[in-house]
Structures are given as structure tokens and as C-alpha cells.
Scaffold this motif. Structure first.
Motif, short mmCIF file in Angstrom:
data_model
loop_
_atom_site.label_atom_id
_atom_site.label_comp_id
_atom_site.label_asym_id
_atom_site.label_seq_id
_atom_site.Cartn_x
_atom_site.Cartn_y
_atom_site.Cartn_z
N PRO A 155 14.04 42.75 -6.83
CA PRO A 155 15.07 42.31 -5.89
C PRO A 155 14.53 42.12 -4.47
O PRO A 155 13.62 42.81 -4.03
CB PRO A 155 16.09 43.45 -5.91
N ASN A 156 15.14 41.17 -3.80
CA ASN A 156 14.84 40.88 -2.40
C ASN A 156 15.99 41.38 -1.54
O ASN A 156 17.07 41.72 -2.06
CB ASN A 156 14.66 39.38 -2.22
N GLN A 157 15.79 41.40 -0.24
CA GLN A 157 16.87 41.75 0.67
C GLN A 157 17.92 40.64 0.66
O GLN A 157 17.57 39.47 0.44
CB GLN A 157 16.33 41.99 2.08
N PRO A 158 19.19 40.97 0.88
CA PRO A 158 20.22 39.94 0.90
C PRO A 158 19.86 38.79 1.84
O PRO A 158 19.43 39.01 2.97
CB PRO A 158 21.46 40.69 1.41
N GLY A 159 20.01 37.57 1.34
CA GLY A 159 19.75 36.38 2.13
C GLY A 159 18.28 36.03 2.29
O GLY A 159 17.94 35.07 2.97
N GLN A 160 17.40 36.78 1.65
CA GLN A 160 15.97 36.52 1.80
C GLN A 160 15.29 36.10 0.51
O GLN A 160 14.08 36.18 0.38
CB GLN A 160 15.28 37.75 2.38
N GLY A 161 16.08 35.66 -0.46
CA GLY A 161 15.50 35.24 -1.72
C GLY A 161 14.75 33.92 -1.61
O GLY A 161 15.04 33.10 -0.74
N ASN A 162 13.80 33.73 -2.49
CA ASN A 162 13.04 32.49 -2.55
C ASN A 162 13.08 32.01 -4.00
O ASN A 162 12.30 32.48 -4.83
CB ASN A 162 11.60 32.73 -2.09
N PRO A 163 14.01 31.11 -4.32
CA PRO A 163 14.16 30.67 -5.71
C PRO A 163 12.87 30.18 -6.35
O PRO A 163 12.67 30.34 -7.55
CB PRO A 163 15.20 29.55 -5.63
N SER A 164 11.97 29.61 -5.56
CA SER A 164 10.73 29.10 -6.16
C SER A 164 9.80 30.22 -6.61
O SER A 164 8.88 29.98 -7.38
CB SER A 164 10.01 28.18 -5.17
N SER A 165 10.06 31.45 -6.16
CA SER A 165 9.22 32.56 -6.60
C SER A 165 9.81 33.32 -7.80
O SER A 165 9.22 34.30 -8.26
CB SER A 165 8.98 33.54 -5.44
N TYR A 166 10.95 32.85 -8.30
CA TYR A 166 11.54 33.49 -9.47
C TYR A 166 10.54 33.40 -10.63
O TYR A 166 10.04 32.31 -10.93
CB TYR A 166 12.86 32.80 -9.83
N PRO A 167 10.25 34.51 -11.30
CA PRO A 167 9.16 34.52 -12.30
C PRO A 167 9.55 33.95 -13.67
O PRO A 167 9.52 34.64 -14.69
CB PRO A 167 8.79 36.00 -12.38
N TRP A 168 9.89 32.67 -13.68
CA TRP A 168 10.27 32.01 -14.93
C TRP A 168 9.19 32.15 -16.02
O TRP A 168 9.49 32.34 -17.18
CB TRP A 168 10.54 30.54 -14.69
N ARG A 169 7.93 32.02 -15.63
CA ARG A 169 6.86 32.07 -16.64
C ARG A 169 6.85 33.43 -17.33
O ARG A 169 6.63 33.51 -18.55
CB ARG A 169 5.51 31.77 -16.00
N ALA A 170 7.09 34.50 -16.59
CA ALA A 170 7.14 35.84 -17.20
C ALA A 170 8.26 35.90 -18.24
O ALA A 170 8.10 36.50 -19.31
CB ALA A 170 7.33 36.91 -16.13
N ALA A 171 9.39 35.28 -17.93
CA ALA A 171 10.50 35.27 -18.88
C ALA A 171 10.15 34.49 -20.15
O ALA A 171 10.40 34.96 -21.26
CB ALA A 171 11.74 34.68 -18.21
N LEU A 172 9.56 33.31 -19.97
CA LEU A 172 9.17 32.52 -21.15
C LEU A 172 8.09 33.22 -21.95
O LEU A 172 8.12 33.20 -23.20
CB LEU A 172 8.72 31.12 -20.72
#
Length: 177
Positions: free
Chosen positions: A154-171
Motif C-alpha cells: 500500500p501507498n499513502q492516500p493520494g500517492q499511488g502510481n498505477p504504472s507501478s502496480y505489479p501486474w507481472r507478479a499477479a500473472l
């Protein structure tokens, strides 16, 4: 071409805007992908629904079918629910199935369908005591929850970076089921 079918489900969180790329990555991994969304996620990507259906070769779903209607998707070999919001994780864990995708994953536990989920929540939400309980409940039911080191942090509220979401780890987790 593989006959493995992946149900890819997403909630309304910013990483859902990358879902076409994720579908293509899953297809490159040998999956036939069926896309399901929460109703809010469907509203977020409404302009892309037809293109996503063309990309997967299956209708995009966000509602339960009516009684007597045929199922339009093949049976799932695995399910990936990402991004999964605070509401989705908690609803799933306590069995509130008013949303189609949450109903499918709740039933999937009983059907023994291998399932991976990766939350997308901020650090304020995870302070709520229900969240950790819900993660523990899903894990105890056999769901692979990619939360913490090696998954979503988790990131701090309002500080997320969607491009850093670890999609590859999920796949990768789905591929390793």
C-alpha cells in the motif's frame, strides 16, 4: 493454442486502465481470457468495453445473467482478481455477493478453482481491522493473496502510481498455480 481459461476480474482502481495490456500479456502466457468487472470498473472503462470484448473473444461481464440464459464463457481453469479494492476484498471474505465478479470468486472457493488476488488499497484503508481479517480469511480458504512483500504494498492516500502496480507478479502467480 492452449485451452486454459483465465477469468480476469477487476475492481475500480486506477490499474484497471491497463487491463488491455494485461489481457495481451495473459494471452501471451497461453491463457484464453474472459474479463469481468465490478459495475464501477465497467463505468470507468465503458469506452473500451467493445474493444476489450474483441480482444478477449468473449463478452465483458459485470452483471449476473438472468435465469435461463446460457453461460457465455467457458469454464475457468484459474481466476485472477486484480486490482481488488478494499470493498471487494472485504465483501468477498464475508460472502457479500451482490456483484457478479465477487459472486463468481466466492463460489470459486467452493468449486476449487485456483484463485489469485492482488489488492489495490492505500495505507489508510489497511488500518481498518476488517482488512487484515479479510486477507486472512481468503488465505485460509485457499486464495493466493499477493499483499505485502512480493505483491502489492500500500501507498499513502493520494500517492499511488498505477504504472507501478505489479501486474507481472499477479500473472506469474496464476501461471504457477
Amino acid at each position: 493454442m492452449s485451452t486454459r481459461t483465465l477469468y480476469l476480474f477487476s475492481s475500480a482502481a486506477p490499474p484497471v486502465f491497463d487491463i488491455a495490456r494485461v489481457i495481451e500479456d495473459a494471452q501471451a502466457d497461453g491463457w484464453d481470457v474472459c474479463l469481468g468487472l465490478t459495475p464501477t470498473a465497467a463505468r470507468w472503462v465503458v469506452e473500451s468495453i467493445d474493444g476489450l470484448a474483441t480482444l478477449t473473444g468473449h463478452p465483458v461481464r459485470w452483471e449476473y445473467k438472468l435465469p435461463g440464459q446460457p453461460d457465455v464463457w467457458p469454464k475457468a481453469n484459474a481466476i485472477l482478481f486484480a486490482p481488488a479494492t478494499f470493498n471487494t476484498i472485504n465483501s468477498w471474505a464475508i460472502g457479500l455477493t451482490d456483484k457478479f465478479v465477487v459472486g463468481v470468486v466466492a463460489e470459486g472457493i467452493g468449486k476449487g478453482i485456483p484463485t489469485v488476488t492482488m489488492p489495490c488499497v492505500n495505507a489508510a484503508y489497511v488500518q481498518h481491522p476488517q482488512f487484515e481479517q479479510s486477507v486472512a480469511t481468503l488465505r485460509s480458504a485457499g486464495v493466493t493473496v499477493l499483499y505485502g512483500e512480493g505483491g502489492f504494498v500500500p501507498n499513502q492516500p493520494g500517492q499511488g502510481n498505477p504504472s507501478s502496480y505489479p501486474w507481472r507478479a499477479a500473472l506469474d502467480a496464476v501461471n504457477n498455480l
